[in-house]
Every structure is written in structure tokens, then in C-alpha cells.
Motif scaffolding. Structure first.
Motif, PDB file in Angstrom:
ATOM      1  N   TYR A 114      39.418  42.821  47.793  1.00  0.00           N
ATOM      2  CA  TYR A 114      40.340  41.696  47.601  1.00  0.00           C
ATOM      3  C   TYR A 114      41.045  41.376  48.923  1.00  0.00           C
ATOM      4  N   PHE A 115      41.526  42.438  49.579  1.00  0.00           N
ATOM      5  CA  PHE A 115      42.246  42.286  50.844  1.00  0.00           C
ATOM      6  C   PHE A 115      41.404  41.531  51.878  1.00  0.00           C
ATOM      7  N   MET A 116      40.151  41.968  52.047  1.00  0.00           N
ATOM      8  CA  MET A 116      39.306  41.383  53.086  1.00  0.00           C
ATOM      9  C   MET A 116      38.990  39.920  52.786  1.00  0.00           C
ATOM     10  N   HIS A 117      38.815  39.620  51.499  1.00  0.00           N
ATOM     11  CA  HIS A 117      38.526  38.225  51.155  1.00  0.00           C
ATOM     12  C   HIS A 117      39.763  37.368  51.346  1.00  0.00           C
ATOM     13  N   GLU A 118      40.906  37.918  50.953  1.00  0.00           N
ATOM     14  CA  GLU A 118      42.152  37.158  51.065  1.00  0.00           C
ATOM     15  C   GLU A 118      42.504  36.873  52.535  1.00  0.00           C
ATOM     16  N   HIS A 119      42.307  37.882  53.382  1.00  0.00           N
ATOM     17  CA  HIS A 119      42.748  37.721  54.780  1.00  0.00           C
ATOM     18  C   HIS A 119      41.698  37.144  55.714  1.00  0.00           C
ATOM     19  N   LEU A 120      40.406  37.338  55.371  1.00  0.00           N
ATOM     20  CA  LEU A 120      39.382  36.879  56.316  1.00  0.00           C
ATOM     21  C   LEU A 120      38.217  36.133  55.663  1.00  0.00           C
ATOM     22  N   PHE A 121      37.496  36.833  54.812  1.00  0.00           N
ATOM     23  CA  PHE A 121      36.198  36.301  54.400  1.00  0.00           C
ATOM     24  C   PHE A 121      36.268  34.945  53.683  1.00  0.00           C
ATOM     25  N   ASN A 122      37.323  34.735  52.866  1.00  0.00           N
ATOM     26  CA  ASN A 122      37.415  33.458  52.148  1.00  0.00           C
ATOM     27  C   ASN A 122      37.644  32.271  53.078  1.00  0.00           C
ATOM     28  N   HIS A 123      38.014  32.547  54.311  1.00  0.00           N
ATOM     29  CA  HIS A 123      38.412  31.454  55.211  1.00  0.00           C
ATOM     30  C   HIS A 123      37.438  31.208  56.357  1.00  0.00           C
ATOM     31  N   VAL A 124      36.335  31.994  56.414  1.00  0.00           N
ATOM     32  CA  VAL A 124      35.374  31.798  57.502  1.00  0.00           C
ATOM     33  C   VAL A 124      33.972  31.619  56.920  1.00  0.00           C
ATOM     34  N   ASP A 125      33.007  31.324  57.809  1.00  0.00           N
ATOM     35  CA  ASP A 125      31.673  30.985  57.304  1.00  0.00           C
ATOM     36  C   ASP A 125      30.713  32.168  57.298  1.00  0.00           C
ATOM     37  N   ILE A 126      31.239  33.359  57.061  1.00  0.00           N
ATOM     38  CA  ILE A 126      30.342  34.522  57.024  1.00  0.00           C
ATOM     39  C   ILE A 126      29.504  34.470  55.738  1.00  0.00           C
ATOM     40  N   PRO A 127      28.183  34.669  55.838  1.00  0.00           N
ATOM     41  CA  PRO A 127      27.375  34.692  54.607  1.00  0.00           C
ATOM     42  C   PRO A 127      27.778  35.896  53.751  1.00  0.00           C
ATOM     43  N   GLU A 128      27.953  35.670  52.446  1.00  0.00           N
ATOM     44  CA  GLU A 128      28.425  36.723  51.541  1.00  0.00           C
ATOM     45  C   GLU A 128      27.545  37.989  51.663  1.00  0.00           C
ATOM     46  N   GLU A 129      26.219  37.764  51.865  1.00  0.00           N
ATOM     47  CA  GLU A 129      25.320  38.937  51.908  1.00  0.00           C
ATOM     48  C   GLU A 129      25.510  39.773  53.187  1.00  0.00           C
ATOM     49  N   ASN A 130      26.248  39.238  54.149  1.00  0.00           N
ATOM     50  CA  ASN A 130      26.497  40.005  55.387  1.00  0.00           C
ATOM     51  C   ASN A 130      27.727  40.902  55.272  1.00  0.00           C
ATOM     52  N   ILE A 131      28.430  40.794  54.138  1.00  0.00           N
ATOM     53  CA  ILE A 131      29.669  41.560  53.958  1.00  0.00           C
ATOM     54  C   ILE A 131      29.367  42.868  53.239  1.00  0.00           C
ATOM     55  N   ASN A 132      29.797  43.978  53.849  1.00  0.00           N
ATOM     56  CA  ASN A 132      29.600  45.278  53.210  1.00  0.00           C
ATOM     57  C   ASN A 132      30.943  45.996  53.099  1.00  0.00           C
ATOM     58  N   ILE A 133      31.286  46.320  51.866  1.00  0.00           N
ATOM     59  CA  ILE A 133      32.531  47.061  51.617  1.00  0.00           C
ATOM     60  C   ILE A 133      32.177  48.156  50.625  1.00  0.00           C
ATOM     61  N   PRO A 134      32.557  49.414  50.903  1.00  0.00           N
ATOM     62  CA  PRO A 134      32.179  50.471  49.959  1.00  0.00           C
ATOM     63  C   PRO A 134      32.577  50.100  48.528  1.00  0.00           C
ATOM     64  N   ASP A 135      31.717  50.473  47.591  1.00  0.00           N
ATOM     65  CA  ASP A 135      31.898  50.082  46.194  1.00  0.00           C
ATOM     66  C   ASP A 135      32.772  51.103  45.466  1.00  0.00           C
ATOM     67  N   GLY A 136      33.940  50.666  45.065  1.00  0.00           N
ATOM     68  CA  GLY A 136      34.897  51.575  44.426  1.00  0.00           C
ATOM     69  C   GLY A 136      34.664  51.782  42.945  1.00  0.00           C
TER      70      GLY A 136
END
Ligand code: F6R
Length: 646
Positions: A114-136
Motif C-alpha cells: 500500500y505504502f509503495m503504491h501510495e507514495h510512488l507507483f500510483n503516480h508514475v508509469d512503471i509497468p505493474e509487472e515490473n513491481i516486486n514486493i514480498p508477499d505478506g
């Protein structure tokens, strides 16, 4: 700052941040110290952007290791700004986050996803499949193969080009807690108690903080081609010193970074304050410029370190401790007397100035005899916790004292406390509104945000407590102001940034009172915390009002809160308290009943605020006594802020 990039190695002399000494005898990790964490964050963002662009030009992916927490927020903000305003594209960026709590759902507001999407990913053009966050959300046997695959995926992507880190007070990087092995890879880890305490405010209590996490290992971090660790605030000063100057040890996992060949620690003054070259520069630098402040710092340090009063220090004491340079200018006898007098002159029982007295060597002016004073208090109890004794004296000595509570402090009232008051209200005057309020408190879950009504109730509990304290100190209600600055009113621990609305409210109250004295909380322990935002609000208002004629007569004094105290050499006004005043201050703090016994955000100090305040004030008095000055029961310390010249 002229250069846009961070230095990659010590010999990069083009880059010379404020306060940087050449001498780094004790240091084993390259570090740079900035006046402001914000400016430093922008430079880090520029380094990342440069790397992304270079890789883009070559048609290559840029693999970033990313961190969460308060430290990198400003870096992400700047990257988002660069994307939006300068066209920085993240299309070629692949990210691997350091860690995630276990168990943790992605859509939980506390998740790192949630943090990463709120602060960065939701606002830039990074392809979703390029994002890796350990699965909790993983459990049981699936976790180990998942961790191995995470490592493999990093390697398959070409390895980490850049790793951004914060540091925990345990010395963790990622969630590699003390005991972590240098060869460790991505795995499950049990969180240290201190880490859970630090996370407790966001989770509204330590019991809600998960006990485990998935984290990249030390070896994973070390494999990055470039590592930048961010450290902000005095809370990080001890661990930064241990990491940069200590021996490599699994007890402080960040010390493994001493072995990395391309690692920079980017710090602010607070985080770097305990490094030897800053704390005791005379031990590393023979050719120091002995300014008055540095001399005071050194002499008081010497006196306290050797356990001798200032007036007993000898030439040998100075020579043996790297301070022979000081004696070249004057002998120890003159120096001791000068420093003793300097300290003596900070002590006054007249914080608003002593009428009809020679004020040439007093901290405050004698005139005007009756001063208009504003005490800015970030939360509704900081006034009495941090300067209850001085507050009391100012009123007793006849000054027109106003107290302005900057925030409502509603978040720090527990639901149990709120329910108690809602039920009392219902018993006296039953109504649908109160019934609804009671239902909404009772139906709250761990992660739900307080409704506006609940916030109002909690805020008014704190208002009533503040009135109890100010009335106890004989201050009429008309001098008590509740500013309810909007930045605070999010209903969650995370606050908004300061806006012009906040600053206008501050300007307004100052302009109404036209004060001769302003007191404000000068805490910088947590550079993103409410106290520091409230201080920024004071500074912004002062800046706006600089040209107002009455401001020329306004002196600003900074006090410190329940968390830490000024260093003795910094104190410019020390207000002593008698044993009876100590008890009076304690009673004023007791008026804040919702903050007693069960403090919601107390950090790792389990004592109540009155105990901490008493200890701090007693310690300050003790230090004055040990330095050879008079013995008082307690003292409150203040530093003057010269805003006209800032
Ligand atoms: C975050 C992480 C942690 C934090 C550290 C500092 O992904 O792995 O190591 O970097 O706990 O947290 P803050 O920045 O909140 O002080």
C-alpha cells in the motif's frame, strides 16, 4: 549546493556539503551530512533519475531496490515530481522492495504494498509487472520457495543497480534484525521489540504490529552495485554512530555495509550529530577554528567527561584531550572563568526579563516590564510537559501569557476514553447524535479511521484537559487558543503536509497578540513528526511576519519536549525550579488525564510524560551542579532562535 549528484567516493572533492570536515579518522562508511533532509532527498532522487535515464539511453532495464518507512518519502515525492513535470519515465524500471510484514494483506493501509503504491507507483508509469514486493499473505511451506524465487528474480533482472535503504534503531537494514548473518538471503525474520515499538503508532498500538516479516537478506543488499542509506533525525544518531564508527558485528547488521565499496550514508544534522567529527571535532581535527560556541561545547564536554567542575580544569586536561589549540589563545584560568560566567549568565528565575535590573548579562531584556507572550504547544499538553515551570513563572510575574495549541491532539485519545465521555454525555442528555457516536466508536475495527464526530469528541476531551491545566496555572480562558491546524486532521497517524491554510492560522494569532516573546517546541528527534511540522509552521509564520514592525521586538525561545533535551552548551536560558514548583508542574501535567497511565504513542520509554519531564529537568540541574554552578532541584532549558537573521 552546486552539483546534482551525490559523491560516489571520498575523493569526490567537488562535493562539499555544509559542515563536512575532511577528517574522518573514526569513520568506516562514506557519509555526507545536510542541513535539511528535504534537500538531501532531492539529491538522492536526482541520482536515481540519472541512473534511470542512463539505462534508458542504453535500452537497458534499471533495477532498483526500494525501501519503505518515513525516510524515503521525500525521495519518492521528488521522483513523482520529476515524472510529472520533467517527463522522467519509469517504463524501463524494475523494482524489488526490501520487505513486507507477515502476515499482511496488500490492501491493508499498513502494508508496504500500500505504502509503495501510495507514495510512488500510483503516480508514475512503471509497468505493474515490473513491481516486486514480498508477499505478506504467504503461509507455511510456500514461503521458502517464494524467497528463493525472489532472489532468483533479482538475479534474472540483472541484479540490483541501486539499493535505497533506511536504518532502524536496532541497526536493521531491510528487516535484517540483530543476529542476521552476512550471507543471509531473502527469508522470514522475527521483528525485534524496538522495531515493533517504533512501528506501533502507525498500527495504533504495539499489539497490532505483526511479529514477523519477509526481508531481503544482507547478502542481497550487499550485491547491489550502489547503496544509499538515508538517516534523518536525532533518533537515528546513536545507531548511525555505531554503524559508521563501530566494528562490524551481526549485532548491528548495518555495519556490514562497511564492506560495501560503493555505499553512501546521506544524513541530516540530527542523524550525524553523534559522529566523532561532529560531536567532539577536537579529537579528530588539529586545526579547528575555535568559535565561541565550539569552545563552550568543548569545555563543557571536557568538564563533564572528566567529572571536574569547569573552574578545576587544568592545562593538562586541555592538552590531553585535543584542545591545546584553545590554550594558545588564553590560559586555562581565563578560559575557565569565561566559560563559567557564560553558563552562569544563562540562569534566570525571570524568563520574561527582570524589571529594573541591569540586563546586560541576562538572557532576556528587562523592558518592557510586562511582556506579551505566546507559548506554541504542538499538542495540547506540550506546554506544561516541556515548560510548565517557566509557564507558571511568566504568569506569576504578570506577563500577558497566551497559549496556542497547534493541533487538536485527537489521535492520541483512545477509543475507551472516548466511549467513557460519550456515555457520560448520553446519561446527562440522551440524543440520537450521541447514540450514533457510541455505535460508531463501538463498531471501529483495527484499521478504520475515526469519523469526524469521533475526532471532535476526542479533540474536545483534550481541550477540556488543557483548560484544566491552564486554569490550574491561573490563566484566564480567553488567553487559551486552539488552532486545530488542518495538516493534523487526517484521523490517522500519517499527517498531511503543511499548507498555506496552516501558516495563515499561525500568522493570524501572532498578528493579533503582537508578542514580545514566542516559545515554541524545538524538537527535531523525528523530522517527519508532528512537533517538527509544528515548528516549520512557526518558522513559516515568522518568515511571513519578518517585516511587521512589532516583530523587531519579538524574541523566540525554543523548548524541547518529552523526548530529548538541549545539550548543555546549547542552552541560552535556564529557568530553575524549586521542589514546590516541580510538584506544581507535575499536577499541571496530571490534568491531561487521557494521556496518563496509558500513553498511546510513548515510544520505547514506558514512563509517563511527567516522569520523563521531571527527569530531564533534574538532569539539567544536575549537570549545572556538576559543572560547578549552584544546585537547583530542576531546570527548564531554552535556546534562542534568531529568526531575523535566518
Ligand atoms: C523499510 C525497511 C526498514 C526501514 C527502517 C527505517 O522497508 O526495510 O529497514 O528502512 O526501519 O524506518 P524509518 O525510515 O521509518 O525510520
Amino acid at each position: 549546493m552546486s552539483t546534482a549528484t551525490l559523491p560516489q567516493k571520498r575523493s569526490d572533492i567537488a562535493y562539499r556539503p555544509v559542515g563536512q570536515f575532511e577528517e574522518t579518522r573514526f569513520e568506516k562508511i562514506h557519509n555526507v551530512i545536510f542541513d535539511s533532509s528535504s534537500k538531501a532527498s532531492i539529491l538522492v532522487a536526482q541520482e536515481i533519475a540519472e541512473l534511470v535515464r542512463k539505462k534508458q539511453e542504453k535500452g537497458l532495464p534499471c533495477v532498483l531496490g526500494l525501501a519503505t518507512g518515513s525516510s524515503p518519502i521525500r525521495v519518492y515525492e521528488e521522483l513523482v515530481r520529476m515524472h510529472q513535470e520533467e517527463g522522467l519515465s519509469f517504463a524501463n524500471v524494475v523494482t524489488f522492495n526490501l520487505d513486507e510484514y507477515l502476515p499482511m494483506e496488500k490492501d491493508n493501509r499498513q502494508s508496504y504494498w500500500y505504502f509503495m503504491h501510495e507514495h510512488l507507483f500510483n503516480h508514475v508509469d512503471i509497468p505493474e509487472e515490473n513491481i516486486n514486493i514480498p508477499d505478506g499473505t504467504l503461509t507455511g511451506d510456500t514461503i521458502i520457495p517464494y524467497c528463493l524465487a525472489y532472489e532468483q528474480k533479482i538475479m534474472d533482472a540483472g541484479g540490483l543497480d541501486f539499493q535505497l535503504l533506511g536504518i532502524g534503531r536496532t541497526g536493521h537494514i531491510g528487516f535484517n534484525e540483530p543476529g542476521s548473518h552476512r550471507n543471509s538471503g531473502t527469508r522470514v525474520i522475527t521483528l525485534d521489540h524496538i522495531t515493533r515499538v517504533d512501528a506501533a503508532p502507525s498500527f495504533l498500538g504495539i499489539d497490532n504490529v505483526p511479529r514477523r516479516a519477509i526481508t531481503m537478506g544482507i547478502a542481497t543488499v550487499q550485491s547491489a552495485k550502489r547503496v544509499v542509506l538515508l538517516g534523518w533525525g536525532q533518533n537515528k544518531a546513536d545507531i548511525i554512530k555505531k554503524t559508521v564508527e563501530g566494528e562490524i558485528s551481526s549485532e548491528v547488521p548495518a555495519t556490514y555495509l562497511q564492506e560495501h565499496t560503493n555505499c553512501t550514508f546521506v544524513l541530516d544534522n540530527g542523524a550525524g550529530s553523534k559522529l566523532t567529527r561532529n560531536k567532539t571535532p577536537w579529537l579528530v581535527d588539529e586545526s579547528l577554528q575555535w568559535t565561541e560556541t565550539l569552545t563552550a561545547k568543548a569545555v563543557l564536554w571536557l568538564s563533564i567527561t572528566l567529572g571536574k567542575s569547569i573552574l578545576s580544569l587544568t592545562d593538562k586536561d586541555y592538552n590531553d584531550n585535543g584542545m591545546s589549540g584553545l590554550l594558545a589563545l588564553q590560559d586555562s584560568y581565563d578560559l575557565n572563568i569565561k566559560m563559567f560566567n557564560r553558563l552562569q549568565h544563562t540562569i534566570t528565575g525571570w524568563p520574561g526579563g527582570k524589571p529594573n535590573a541591569d540586563d546586560t548579562s541576562r538572557p532576556e531584556r528587562a523592558t518592557p516590564e510586562k511582556k506579551r507572550v505566546i507559548i506554541f504547544s504542538p499538542h495540547p499538553d506540550d506546554d506544561v510537559i516541556s515548560m510548565g515551570g517557566t509557564f507558571d513563572r511568566l504568569i506569576e510575574q504578570g506577563h500577558e501569557v497566551h497559549v496556542a495549541y497547534q493541533t487538536s491532539g485527537n489521535i492520541a485519545v483512545t477509543d475507551t476514553e472516548a466511549l467513557k465521555f460519550a456515555e457520560i454525555s448520553k446519561n446527562i442528555n440522551p440524543s440520537k447524535e450521541v447514540d450514533d457516536l457510541i455505535t460508531s466508536i463501538k463498531s471501529k475495527t483495527e484499521s478504520s479511521i475515526d469519523t469526524l464526530e469521533i475526532r471532535k469528541l476526542k479533540g474536545s476531551i483534550r481541550r477540556s484537559e488543557s483548560y484544566a491545566a491552564t486554569r490550574y496555572l491561573n490563566l484566564a480562558d480567553e488567553y487559551v487558543h486552539f488552532l486545530d491546524l488542518p495538516f493534523y486532521e487526517t484521523g490517522t497517524v500519517k499527517k498531511n503536509s503543511l499548507t498555506q491554510d496552516d501558516i495563515d492560522i499561525m500568522v493570524d494569532i501572532i498578528d493579533k497578540v503582537k508578542p514580545h516573546q514566542i516559545y515554541a517546541a524545538g524538537d527535531l528527534a523525528d523530522p517527519h513528526g508532528t512537533h517538527s511540522v509544528c515548528l516549520d509552521a512557526v518558522f513559516a509564520a515568522l518568515e511571513t511576519l519578518k517585516t511587521a514592525s512589532y516583530m523587531k521586538d519579538c524574541w523566540v525561545w525554543l523548548y524541547r519536549g518529552a523526548w530529548h533535551e538541549w545539550d548543555i552548551h546549547e542552552i541560552e536560558m535556564a529557568v530553575p525550579m524549586s521542589p514546590a514548583q516541580v510538584l506544581k508542574k507535575r499536577s499541571a501535567i496530571f490534568c491531561h488525564q487521557s494521556q496518563k497511565d496509558d500513553v498511546m504513542f510513548q515510544g520505547d520509554d514506558t514512563r509517563e510524560f511527567w516522569m520523563r519531564a521531571e527527569e530531564r529537568n533534574k538532569n539539567t540541574a544536575d549537570k549545572y551542579r556538576k559543572l560547578g554552578l549552584a544546585e537547583y532541584a530542576a531546570m527548564e532549558g531554552f535556546v534562542r532562535h534568531h529568526f531575523m537573521s535566518s
